[in-house]
Design a protein around this motif. Structure first.
Motif, PDB file in Angstrom:
ATOM      1  N   MET A 152      15.740  14.385  54.844  1.00 46.67           N
ATOM      2  CA  MET A 152      14.550  13.607  55.158  1.00 46.67           C
ATOM      3  C   MET A 152      13.313  14.321  54.634  1.00 46.67           C
ATOM      4  SD  MET A 152      13.148  12.296  58.888  1.00 46.67           S
ATOM      5  CE  MET A 152      12.853  13.963  59.478  1.00 46.67           C
ATOM      6  N   THR A 153      12.447  13.578  53.993  1.00 50.80           N
ATOM      7  CA  THR A 153      11.221  14.145  53.450  1.00 50.80           C
ATOM      8  C   THR A 153      10.266  14.512  54.573  1.00 50.80           C
ATOM      9  OG1 THR A 153      11.416  12.819  51.443  1.00 50.80           O
ATOM     10  CG2 THR A 153       9.251  13.748  51.928  1.00 50.80           C
ATOM     11  N   SER A 154       9.715  15.718  54.498  1.00 48.32           N
ATOM     12  CA  SER A 154       8.741  16.156  55.489  1.00 48.32           C
ATOM     13  C   SER A 154       7.389  15.520  55.191  1.00 48.32           C
ATOM     14  CB  SER A 154       8.610  17.683  55.468  1.00 48.32           C
ATOM     15  OG  SER A 154       9.836  18.295  55.833  1.00 48.32           O
ATOM     16  N   VAL A 155       6.703  15.098  56.242  1.00 45.72           N
ATOM     17  CA  VAL A 155       5.395  14.444  56.086  1.00 45.72           C
ATOM     18  C   VAL A 155       4.385  15.150  56.995  1.00 45.72           C
ATOM     19  CG1 VAL A 155       4.093  12.294  56.243  1.00 45.72           C
ATOM     20  CG2 VAL A 155       6.518  12.238  55.594  1.00 45.72           C
ATOM     21  N   PHE A 156       3.293  15.588  56.394  1.00 43.28           N
ATOM     22  CA  PHE A 156       2.214  16.253  57.115  1.00 43.28           C
ATOM     23  C   PHE A 156       0.949  15.414  56.963  1.00 43.28           C
ATOM     24  CE2 PHE A 156       5.310  19.359  55.992  1.00 43.28           C
ATOM     25  CZ  PHE A 156       5.272  20.360  56.953  1.00 43.28           C
ATOM     26  N   ARG A 157       0.010  15.609  57.887  1.00 50.64           N
ATOM     27  CA  ARG A 157      -1.227  14.842  57.791  1.00 50.64           C
ATOM     28  C   ARG A 157      -2.412  15.652  58.296  1.00 50.64           C
ATOM     29  NH1 ARG A 157      -2.982  15.025  63.269  1.00 50.64           N
ATOM     30  NH2 ARG A 157      -1.526  13.960  64.665  1.00 50.64           N
ATOM     31  N   PHE A 158      -3.574  15.383  57.720  1.00 50.05           N
ATOM     32  CA  PHE A 158      -4.837  15.897  58.241  1.00 50.05           C
ATOM     33  C   PHE A 158      -5.645  14.675  58.624  1.00 50.05           C
ATOM     34  CE2 PHE A 158      -9.322  17.257  57.271  1.00 50.05           C
ATOM     35  CZ  PHE A 158      -9.466  18.051  58.395  1.00 50.05           C
ATOM     36  N   ALA A 159      -6.132  14.646  59.886  1.00 45.20           N
ATOM     37  CA  ALA A 159      -6.715  13.411  60.406  1.00 45.20           C
ATOM     38  C   ALA A 159      -8.079  13.675  61.053  1.00 45.20           C
ATOM     39  CB  ALA A 159      -5.762  12.780  61.415  1.00 45.20           C
ATOM     40  N   PRO A 160      -9.116  13.842  60.252  1.00 43.88           N
ATOM     41  CA  PRO A 160     -10.451  14.099  60.803  1.00 43.88           C
ATOM     42  C   PRO A 160     -11.150  12.820  61.242  1.00 43.88           C
ATOM     43  CG  PRO A 160     -10.569  14.045  58.429  1.00 43.88           C
ATOM     44  CD  PRO A 160      -9.112  13.867  58.783  1.00 43.88           C
TER      45      PRO A 160
ATOM     46  N   GLN B  38       3.435   6.171  60.008  1.00 39.52           N
ATOM     47  CA  GLN B  38       3.377   6.879  58.732  1.00 39.52           C
ATOM     48  C   GLN B  38       4.527   7.862  58.546  1.00 39.52           C
ATOM     49  OE1 GLN B  38      -0.947   8.126  59.145  1.00 39.52           O
ATOM     50  NE2 GLN B  38      -1.026   7.174  57.117  1.00 39.52           N
ATOM     51  N   GLY B  39       5.427   7.929  59.496  1.00 42.91           N
ATOM     52  CA  GLY B  39       6.590   8.794  59.363  1.00 42.91           C
ATOM     53  C   GLY B  39       6.272  10.269  59.382  1.00 42.91           C
ATOM     54  N   VAL B  40       5.229  10.645  60.115  1.00 45.27           N
ATOM     55  CA  VAL B  40       4.838  12.061  60.174  1.00 45.27           C
ATOM     56  C   VAL B  40       5.932  12.848  60.893  1.00 45.27           C
ATOM     57  CG1 VAL B  40       3.162  13.690  61.129  1.00 45.27           C
ATOM     58  CG2 VAL B  40       2.377  11.533  60.110  1.00 45.27           C
ATOM     59  N   THR B  41       6.419  13.878  60.235  1.00 44.35           N
ATOM     60  CA  THR B  41       7.491  14.693  60.797  1.00 44.35           C
ATOM     61  C   THR B  41       6.971  15.964  61.446  1.00 44.35           C
ATOM     62  OG1 THR B  41       7.827  15.825  58.672  1.00 44.35           O
ATOM     63  CG2 THR B  41       9.157  13.842  59.108  1.00 44.35           C
ATOM     64  N   HIS B  42       5.792  16.446  60.990  1.00 47.00           N
ATOM     65  CA  HIS B  42       5.217  17.684  61.502  1.00 47.00           C
ATOM     66  C   HIS B  42       3.732  17.481  61.781  1.00 47.00           C
ATOM     67  CE1 HIS B  42       8.842  19.029  59.385  1.00 47.00           C
ATOM     68  NE2 HIS B  42       8.829  20.083  60.177  1.00 47.00           N
ATOM     69  N   VAL B  43       3.358  17.645  63.038  1.00 46.52           N
ATOM     70  CA  VAL B  43       1.953  17.573  63.413  1.00 46.52           C
ATOM     71  C   VAL B  43       1.432  19.006  63.508  1.00 46.52           C
ATOM     72  CG1 VAL B  43       0.306  16.950  65.212  1.00 46.52           C
ATOM     73  CG2 VAL B  43       2.138  15.367  64.582  1.00 46.52           C
ATOM     74  N   VAL B  44       0.618  19.377  62.546  1.00 46.35           N
ATOM     75  CA  VAL B  44       0.038  20.721  62.482  1.00 46.35           C
ATOM     76  C   VAL B  44      -1.450  20.582  62.778  1.00 46.35           C
ATOM     77  CG1 VAL B  44      -0.385  22.732  61.020  1.00 46.35           C
ATOM     78  CG2 VAL B  44       1.770  21.449  60.807  1.00 46.35           C
ATOM     79  N   ARG B  45      -1.880  21.122  63.910  1.00 43.68           N
ATOM     80  CA  ARG B  45      -3.257  20.939  64.349  1.00 43.68           C
ATOM     81  C   ARG B  45      -3.683  22.122  65.218  1.00 43.68           C
ATOM     82  NH1 ARG B  45      -1.883  15.837  68.416  1.00 43.68           N
ATOM     83  NH2 ARG B  45      -0.752  17.031  69.985  1.00 43.68           N
TER      84      ARG B  45
ATOM     85  N   VAL C  97       7.845  17.337  65.125  1.00 41.69           N
ATOM     86  CA  VAL C  97       7.740  18.749  65.474  1.00 41.69           C
ATOM     87  C   VAL C  97       6.250  19.100  65.474  1.00 41.69           C
ATOM     88  CG1 VAL C  97       8.199  21.117  64.688  1.00 41.69           C
ATOM     89  CG2 VAL C  97       9.993  19.363  64.534  1.00 41.69           C
ATOM     90  N   TYR C  98       5.832  19.912  66.428  1.00 40.42           N
ATOM     91  CA  TYR C  98       4.426  20.291  66.523  1.00 40.42           C
ATOM     92  C   TYR C  98       4.248  21.770  66.170  1.00 40.42           C
ATOM     93  CZ  TYR C  98       3.593  15.861  68.910  1.00 40.42           C
ATOM     94  OH  TYR C  98       3.501  14.530  69.216  1.00 40.42           O
ATOM     95  N   PHE C  99       3.109  22.066  65.595  1.00 36.58           N
ATOM     96  CA  PHE C  99       2.695  23.457  65.400  1.00 36.58           C
ATOM     97  C   PHE C  99       1.197  23.516  65.631  1.00 36.58           C
ATOM     98  CE2 PHE C  99       1.176  26.926  62.503  1.00 36.58           C
ATOM     99  CZ  PHE C  99       1.602  27.969  63.318  1.00 36.58           C
ATOM    100  N   HIS C 100       0.803  24.204  66.686  1.00 35.61           N
ATOM    101  CA  HIS C 100      -0.614  24.308  67.034  1.00 35.61           C
ATOM    102  C   HIS C 100      -1.131  25.671  66.561  1.00 35.61           C
ATOM    103  CE1 HIS C 100       0.776  21.063  69.728  1.00 35.61           C
ATOM    104  NE2 HIS C 100      -0.458  20.602  69.571  1.00 35.61           N
ATOM    105  N   HIS C 101      -1.899  25.615  65.497  1.00 33.15           N
ATOM    106  CA  HIS C 101      -2.375  26.860  64.886  1.00 33.15           C
ATOM    107  C   HIS C 101      -3.597  27.399  65.614  1.00 33.15           C
ATOM    108  CE1 HIS C 101      -5.741  24.668  63.087  1.00 33.15           C
ATOM    109  NE2 HIS C 101      -4.896  23.796  62.581  1.00 33.15           N
ATOM    110  N   GLY C 102      -3.885  28.666  65.366  1.00 30.81           N
ATOM    111  CA  GLY C 102      -5.068  29.289  65.944  1.00 30.81           C
ATOM    112  C   GLY C 102      -6.338  28.651  65.426  1.00 30.81           C
TER     113      GLY C 102
END
Length: 291
Positions: free
Chosen positions: A1-9, A216-223, A247-252
């Motif tokens: 499965m293709t990984s999908v990331f997004r930036f949503a300002p 949108q099929g987002v696989t990774h929410v990086v925020r 999957v979530y990843f909450h960055h510093g």
């Protein structure tokens, strides 16, 4: 499965270094995974969001060297879709119209604290909504809505959790590698009856972001880490609508010289200001540690 990331300002102010870090990190991880990088404009706040700020987002991100797929999804163009989801919650009896003003909320809480009750607060420090509107009859709710009273649709959190047949959790990536995840137990009840939609806007951040990530099929929410605990609210909605959780990843967070979290309202370290002062995109990347 293709990984999908997004930036949503949200186009309600100029982007700062914290936004640059999140956008560049998402693009970097998408490239490393051989996946897709999406830009989404979260402009449901039609009062504060402007075309000028939206144009500035495209300009700043392009200057940083980012590329994204077209067309860009603009949430203000999809109110009908969010409204349909809201209607599902209304029909299921999982939301209610909340009529209390901020002043009435403060007065109610003050009265309760005078009686010796400690009033609970959400993870952001705001007092939980009293929820007295839940006792109104259906007829009284309709009368007040028809009269034009101001209200917001709030999720009846107790009722919503009653519809979830298993403990809520999400998968949080341990680091930027994203390969290893840990199970994080969600505690949406800590937020009380959150706003799901407004009288004139049939959605909220939580409702629209859950809908869009699934669509949108987002696989990774990086925020940012500031949204870590709010993930619990979104997990409830995902379960209610039968949506798969990413999957979530909450960055510093990127902080200013005084240690504060950067803010649009304070115009901290704006990308435009840095650009116009002579900084290069490469220098900005080095400033936030993404070369």
């Amino acid at each position: 499965m293709t990984s999908v990331f997004r930036f949503a300002p949200s186009p309600n102010g100029e982007l700062h270094l914290g936004h640059a870090f999140s956008a560049l990190l998402n693009a970097k991880l998408a490239t490393a995974a051989g996946g897709r990088f999406l830009l989404r404009i979260e402009d449901i706040d039609t009062t504060r969001c402007t075309p000028e700020f939206e144009a500035a987002i495209y300009r700043d991100l392009a200057w940083l060297g980012l590329e994204w797929e077209e067309p860009v999804r603009r949430q203000s163009e999809h109110f009908a879709e969010y409204g349909a989801l809201l209607e599902r919650l209304i029909r299921a009896g999982l939301v209610y119209p909340a009529f209390m003003s901020r002043g009435e909320i403060r007065a109610h809480i003050a009265d309760q604290e005078t009686l010796g009750r400690h009033w609970p607060h959400d993870p952001d420090g705001a007092p939980l909504y009293p929820g007295v509107d839940k006792q109104l009859s259906r007829r009284e709710r309709r009368r007040r809505i028809d009269r034009g009273d101001a209200f917001a649709w709030r999720l009846d959190m107790e009722a919503a959790l009653g519809e979830v047949a298993h403990p809520l959790f999400w998968r949080e990536a341990r680091d930027e590698g994203l390969a290893a995840t840990e199970r994080i137990d969600a505690s949406p009840e800590d937020w009380g009856d959150v706003v799901i939609a407004r009288k004139d806007v049939p959605t909220s951040y939580h409702l629209s972001v859950v809908a869009d990530d699934a669509l949108q099929g987002v696989t990774h929410v990086v925020r940012g880490r500031d949204l870590y605990f709010a993930t619990g609210i979104q997990r409830v909605l995902q379960e209610l609508f039968g949506l798969e959780a990413p999957v979530y990843f909450h960055h510093g967070l990127v902080h200013g010289p005084d240690g504060r979290k950067l803010s649009k309202s304070l115009r901290d370290s704006g990308i435009r200001v840095l650009r116009e002062s002579g900084a290069t995109a490469a220098e900005v990347r080095r400033m936030i540690g993404i070369g």
